[in-house]
Design a protein around this motif. Sequence first.
Motif, short mmCIF file in Angstrom:
data_model
loop_
_atom_site.label_atom_id
_atom_site.label_comp_id
_atom_site.label_asym_id
_atom_site.label_seq_id
_atom_site.Cartn_x
_atom_site.Cartn_y
_atom_site.Cartn_z
N SER A 46 102.20 25.80 109.41
CA SER A 46 102.70 25.59 107.86
C SER A 46 104.14 25.56 108.02
O SER A 46 105.05 25.02 107.38
N PHE A 104 98.14 38.47 112.37
CA PHE A 104 97.95 37.15 111.76
C PHE A 104 97.88 36.12 113.11
O PHE A 104 98.49 36.31 114.07
N LEU A 136 99.70 30.02 111.22
CA LEU A 136 100.89 29.79 110.33
C LEU A 136 101.89 29.24 110.69
O LEU A 136 102.68 28.45 109.85
N GLY A 145 99.74 32.34 103.27
CA GLY A 145 98.74 33.37 102.80
C GLY A 145 99.26 34.93 102.90
O GLY A 145 98.75 35.79 103.17
N ALA A 198 100.97 38.11 101.61
CA ALA A 198 101.29 38.77 100.24
C ALA A 198 102.82 39.22 100.24
O ALA A 198 103.41 39.23 101.04
N ASP A 213 103.79 26.81 101.79
CA ASP A 213 103.96 28.27 101.29
C ASP A 213 102.55 28.88 101.14
O ASP A 213 102.32 30.13 101.52
N ARG A 214 101.84 28.20 100.34
CA ARG A 214 100.29 28.85 100.10
C ARG A 214 99.48 28.92 101.31
O ARG A 214 98.65 29.89 101.29
N ARG A 215 99.54 28.19 102.22
CA ARG A 215 98.98 28.11 103.55
C ARG A 215 99.24 29.31 104.33
O ARG A 215 98.29 30.11 105.01
N ARG A 273 93.29 23.99 109.04
CA ARG A 273 92.81 25.14 109.75
C ARG A 273 92.43 25.04 111.13
O ARG A 273 92.40 25.94 111.95
N GLU A 323 93.30 20.08 104.24
CA GLU A 323 93.19 21.78 104.65
C GLU A 323 92.38 22.13 105.40
O GLU A 323 92.51 23.08 106.24
#
Length: 234
Positions: free
Chosen positions: A209, A201, A206, A161, A163, A157-159, A99, A95
């Motif tokens: 991912s 963003f 992104l 971020g 909403a 998908d979690r990465r 980043r 992780e």
Amino acid sequence: MSTIPSLSEDGAQSLWTGDRPGRDEYFFTTVAATGTVWAWDFETGLLEIDDQDNALVPLWPHPRLAVMAAEAMGFEDAGPAVPVDVDVLLDEEFERFHREGHEIAVLPTDGQFTTILSLERFRVKVFEARLQTAGLTDHAARARREEFHADRIRRADRRLGLAPDDRHALVEHLRARLASAACDHRIAFPATRDWIEAQGFSWELLSRSAVKVLAACDCETLDYFLTTRRTSSA
């Protein structure tokens, strides 16, 4: 983690002077068996830098090979290689590397002709090497592979971020763009990127991912978010 695998000096020299496919096969076969990679201390910032100024994380399947690489690359202060549990690498360190935009250099020698893998591709290669040695039936191996790839998608998908409101807005943006101009199936994701950057963003983050994990173009991105929206509302 397993003990250090046996590797004679002649064996190390043979790997060192051998071809890249042979080094790659040794790397993943050994890591699958031991569950360990060897690295210079991550905290010291001793990362290899490629010609495009990308930071690469050099990894070896044996400490002797790491020492040989440090000597060849002139890293006199590298210190002894440290063992890293490959599962820790693929979870906690993964992780952070994600980043920071790092990639993996597989068993580099003098910094040339080394296999460079994205973090996701490295994860897949380790998984497949382990699967080859697991002795599973075809049915069990297929089920394990499906479970693994489903987990990759959940992690990616979690990465993102994003909403729920962001996801809805992106879907509407992609619908409008693709209604006026058909998707050209380019991995550059022009419509998705325009929306991501307009919201402030990081597309660079992104996209690491999204690309080849969640989707491969704008229309696949739209399909992915429509599918996940239907699933979450079911």
